[in-house]
Motif scaffolding. Structure first.
Motif, mmCIF file in Angstrom:
data_model
loop_
_atom_site.group_PDB
_atom_site.id
_atom_site.type_symbol
_atom_site.label_atom_id
_atom_site.label_comp_id
_atom_site.label_asym_id
_atom_site.label_seq_id
_atom_site.Cartn_x
_atom_site.Cartn_y
_atom_site.Cartn_z
ATOM 1 N N PHE A 7 0.849 -1.198 0.000
ATOM 2 C CA PHE A 7 0.000 0.000 0.000
ATOM 3 C C PHE A 7 0.878 1.240 0.000
ATOM 4 O O PHE A 7 2.003 1.218 0.469
ATOM 5 N N ALA A 8 0.315 2.349 -0.523
ATOM 6 C CA ALA A 8 1.043 3.612 -0.518
ATOM 7 C C ALA A 8 0.079 4.767 -0.299
ATOM 8 O O ALA A 8 -1.056 4.733 -0.766
ATOM 9 N N LYS A 20 -3.391 0.479 -3.585
ATOM 10 C CA LYS A 20 -2.671 -0.790 -3.655
ATOM 11 C C LYS A 20 -1.639 -0.695 -4.776
ATOM 12 O O LYS A 20 -1.689 0.219 -5.607
ATOM 13 N N THR A 21 -0.766 -1.688 -4.862
ATOM 14 C CA THR A 21 0.266 -1.689 -5.898
ATOM 15 C C THR A 21 -0.320 -1.726 -7.300
ATOM 16 O O THR A 21 0.306 -1.261 -8.246
ATOM 17 N N ASP A 22 -1.560 -2.228 -7.470
ATOM 18 C CA ASP A 22 -2.188 -2.253 -8.798
ATOM 19 C C ASP A 22 -2.913 -0.944 -9.125
ATOM 20 O O ASP A 22 -3.523 -0.806 -10.170
ATOM 21 N N GLY A 23 -2.831 0.046 -8.232
ATOM 22 C CA GLY A 23 -3.453 1.339 -8.468
ATOM 23 C C GLY A 23 -4.863 1.481 -7.933
ATOM 24 O O GLY A 23 -5.446 2.560 -7.990
ATOM 25 N N THR A 24 -5.418 0.413 -7.381
ATOM 26 C CA THR A 24 -6.762 0.458 -6.814
ATOM 27 C C THR A 24 -6.782 1.348 -5.577
ATOM 28 O O THR A 24 -5.956 1.191 -4.678
ATOM 29 N N VAL A 25 -7.718 2.296 -5.537
ATOM 30 C CA VAL A 25 -7.886 3.158 -4.364
ATOM 31 C C VAL A 25 -8.696 2.379 -3.332
ATOM 32 O O VAL A 25 -9.787 1.913 -3.618
#
Length: 75
Positions: A7-8, A20-25
């Protein structure tokens, strides 16, 4: 922000969010500040409600004892 534990923290529309790393908010809370994840939690603040605590990996703000606000202050 940097990814940690998959997560970021990011800024979207002037508010902080979690992705998430896949860009999901994943966060639904409009955080004003959020730090990096450690042990499944990230220090976070919502200044409108004057709440600081820790965000979990679903974006929920949990009021937990600890120095969450201190994570945003300079040494």
């Amino acid at each position: 922000g940097e990814f940690s534990e998959g997560f970021a923290p990011v800024t979207m529309g002037g508010k902080a969010a979690i992705i998430k790393t896949d860009g999901t908010v994943v966060s639904t809370t409009a955080f004003d500040l959020i730090g990096e994840f450690h042990d499944g939690l990230a220090p976070a603040c919502v200044t409108q409600s004057e709440r600081c605590g820790y965000a979990d990996q679903e974006g929920n703000l949990a009021d937990r004892p600890g120095p969450a606000a201190d994570a945003f202050s300079s040494p």
